[in-house]
Design a protein around this motif. Structure first.
Motif, PDB file in Angstrom:
ATOM      1  N   SER A 271       0.853  -1.190   0.000  1.00  0.00           N
ATOM      2  CA  SER A 271       0.000   0.000   0.000  1.00  0.00           C
ATOM      3  C   SER A 271       0.885   1.235   0.000  1.00  0.00           C
ATOM      4  CB  SER A 271      -0.923   0.025   1.222  1.00  0.00           C
ATOM      5  OG  SER A 271      -1.659   1.239   1.262  1.00  0.00           O
ATOM      6  N   THR A 273      -0.119   4.163   0.412  1.00  0.00           N
ATOM      7  CA  THR A 273      -0.667   5.131   1.376  1.00  0.00           C
ATOM      8  C   THR A 273      -0.806   4.527   2.774  1.00  0.00           C
ATOM      9  OG1 THR A 273      -2.907   4.543   0.649  1.00  0.00           O
ATOM     10  CG2 THR A 273      -1.866   6.452  -0.398  1.00  0.00           C
ATOM     11  N   ARG A 275      -2.301   1.801   4.002  1.00  0.00           N
ATOM     12  CA  ARG A 275      -3.629   1.296   4.390  1.00  0.00           C
ATOM     13  C   ARG A 275      -3.548  -0.207   4.606  1.00  0.00           C
ATOM     14  NH1 ARG A 275      -7.786   2.768  -0.040  1.00  0.00           N
ATOM     15  NH2 ARG A 275      -8.876   1.138   1.132  1.00  0.00           N
ATOM     16  N   ASP A 277      -6.013  -2.370   5.044  1.00  0.00           N
ATOM     17  CA  ASP A 277      -6.988  -3.138   4.272  1.00  0.00           C
ATOM     18  C   ASP A 277      -6.509  -3.337   2.838  1.00  0.00           C
ATOM     19  OD1 ASP A 277      -7.282  -0.437   3.672  1.00  0.00           O
ATOM     20  OD2 ASP A 277      -9.454  -0.518   3.478  1.00  0.00           O
ATOM     21  N   GLU A 278      -5.898  -2.311   2.256  1.00  0.00           N
ATOM     22  CA  GLU A 278      -5.344  -2.444   0.919  1.00  0.00           C
ATOM     23  C   GLU A 278      -4.175  -3.434   0.912  1.00  0.00           C
ATOM     24  OE1 GLU A 278      -4.089   0.536  -2.689  1.00  0.00           O
ATOM     25  OE2 GLU A 278      -3.437   1.084  -0.661  1.00  0.00           O
ATOM     26  N   SER A 343      -0.900   3.327   9.906  1.00  0.00           N
ATOM     27  CA  SER A 343      -1.888   3.467   8.839  1.00  0.00           C
ATOM     28  C   SER A 343      -3.274   3.514   9.436  1.00  0.00           C
ATOM     29  CB  SER A 343      -1.770   2.291   7.869  1.00  0.00           C
ATOM     30  OG  SER A 343      -2.094   1.086   8.533  1.00  0.00           O
ATOM     31  N   SER A 344      -4.219   3.894   8.602  1.00  0.00           N
ATOM     32  CA  SER A 344      -5.595   4.007   9.079  1.00  0.00           C
ATOM     33  C   SER A 344      -6.327   2.689   9.012  1.00  0.00           C
ATOM     34  CB  SER A 344      -6.327   5.036   8.209  1.00  0.00           C
ATOM     35  OG  SER A 344      -6.298   4.644   6.851  1.00  0.00           O
TER      36      SER A 344
END
Length: 344
Positions: A271, A273, A275, A277-278, A343-344
């Motif tokens: 990821s 960014t 993330r 989940d990604e 990360s979020s």
């Protein structure tokens, strides 16, 4: 044969006939590749001992490793069980359909002993994928569905990966697109007084504990077999990309968390960014890509050890441990400290 989606990713217009064919194949004891939100499964009629035996044979799976089942509804799942404790009902109400497998005591006559390796328990879940839910409704019963890979290989997250693994050995692969979650389901045993987390997966431990209180961790289970993540290319976990000297990068691949560092023959970012989940959705596909490129070794860093990051790190450690146990890792072993932004 692959079927289920058109070239633009939409469901094929003849989906009803495809589902009819898939259900007929399953009733005849054949195996069908099916999509779920976690990874693709290799499905067989869970009530047919001959079909279950064929499933073990095609996967090369040891007979002492039980197989969990996919169900189309809570009623179907709970109908296989001798009793359903309140904790199971609460978890099912919150997380089904979804990436959560519950291990509970089965009804003796409901499923063949081969499926559960002679144990009085079975793992059940409802997948969160419309194509496989439609197939379960059409088929009318539970499906034995371990990941659609040979034992010791990476789990597939695309229909193409299933085809590459089995070719003409299975009659049909339903193409439901790339898997949304990308790591296997969380597995929780509810057969003892306290719930036990058998495997980290698509549902983080924190969310389970919000629903049923504290959950113990199991560290000695067939679900945690290191060989399940064997790569052909040695995998080496490092603290940071900077730990790898430039000459060592030339014939190596890198699995990054965030932007790709320079100098590697091939790099994939879980990821860009940060993330989680990604990253989970990309993990197995990108490991497949790196493993298929003839590299001398693959480097990777661990992710933040929370939420889905715990499940991703567990699978990276298994793959690295499998490489080490086969004598493939370079000297120095691997580091386990994540070194990246949150990360979020």
């Amino acid at each position: 044969m692959k079927a289920g989606r058109t070239g633009d990713g939409s469901l094929a217009p003849d989906i009803d006939s495809i589902l009819d064919r898939a259900a007929a194949l399953l009733h005849a004891g054949e195996l069908v590749g099916v999509p779920t939100e976690t990874v693709y499964g290799l499905a067989a009629d869970a009530t047919n001992p001959v079909a279950v035996a064929r499933l073990f044979e095609r996967k090369g799976r040891a007979s002492f490793q039980p197989i969990s089942v996919l169900c189309g509804s809570s009623e179907m799942a709970f109908g296989l069980l001798a009793n359903v404790p309140e904790s199971a009902a609460r978890l099912a109400a919150r997380f089904w359909p979804g990436p959560l497998t519950l291990i509970l005591r089965k009804r003796a006559e409901a499923l063949p002993d081969l499926l559960t390796a002679g144990l009085p328990f079975v793992g059940v879940r409802i997948p969160d994928h419309p194509l496989t839910l439609a197939l379960l409704e059409r088929f009318g019963g539970p499906l034995a569905a371990p990941s659609a890979n040979r034992s010791g290989h990476l789990s597939p997250t695309t229909a193409r990966a299933v085809e590459d693994e089995f070719g003409e050995e299975i009659a049909l692969v339903l193409d439901g697109g790339p898997c949304r979650v990308g790591v296997e389901s969380t597995v929780v045993s509810l057969v003892h007084r306290r719930p036990i987390l058998i495997r980290l997966g698509g549902i983080p431990q924190e969310l389970l504990e919000e629903e049923i209180g504290s959950v113990d961790r199991e560290t000695d289970s067939p679900c945690l077999s290191h060989r399940h993540y064997m790569l052909r290319t040695p995998l080496f976990l490092v603290r940071t990309p900077e730990a790898i000297l430039l000459p060592e990068r030339k014939e190596a691949g890198f699995l990054a968390w965030g932007p790709c560092p320079e100098g590697f023959s091939l790099c994939r970012s879980l990821s860009l960014t940060y993330r989680l989940d990604e990253a989970a959705g990309n993990l197995f596909r990108q490991l497949h890509e790196l493993d298929d490129c003839g590299l001398r070794r693959i480097y990777a860093v661990l992710l933040p050890d929370r939420g889905l990051g715990c499940a991703i790190n567990e699978r990276l450690r298994k793959a690295a441990d499998a490489s080490a146990s086969s004598g493939n890792l370079p000297e120095g072993g691997y580091a386990s400290s994540p070194a990246s932004p949150s990360s979020s």
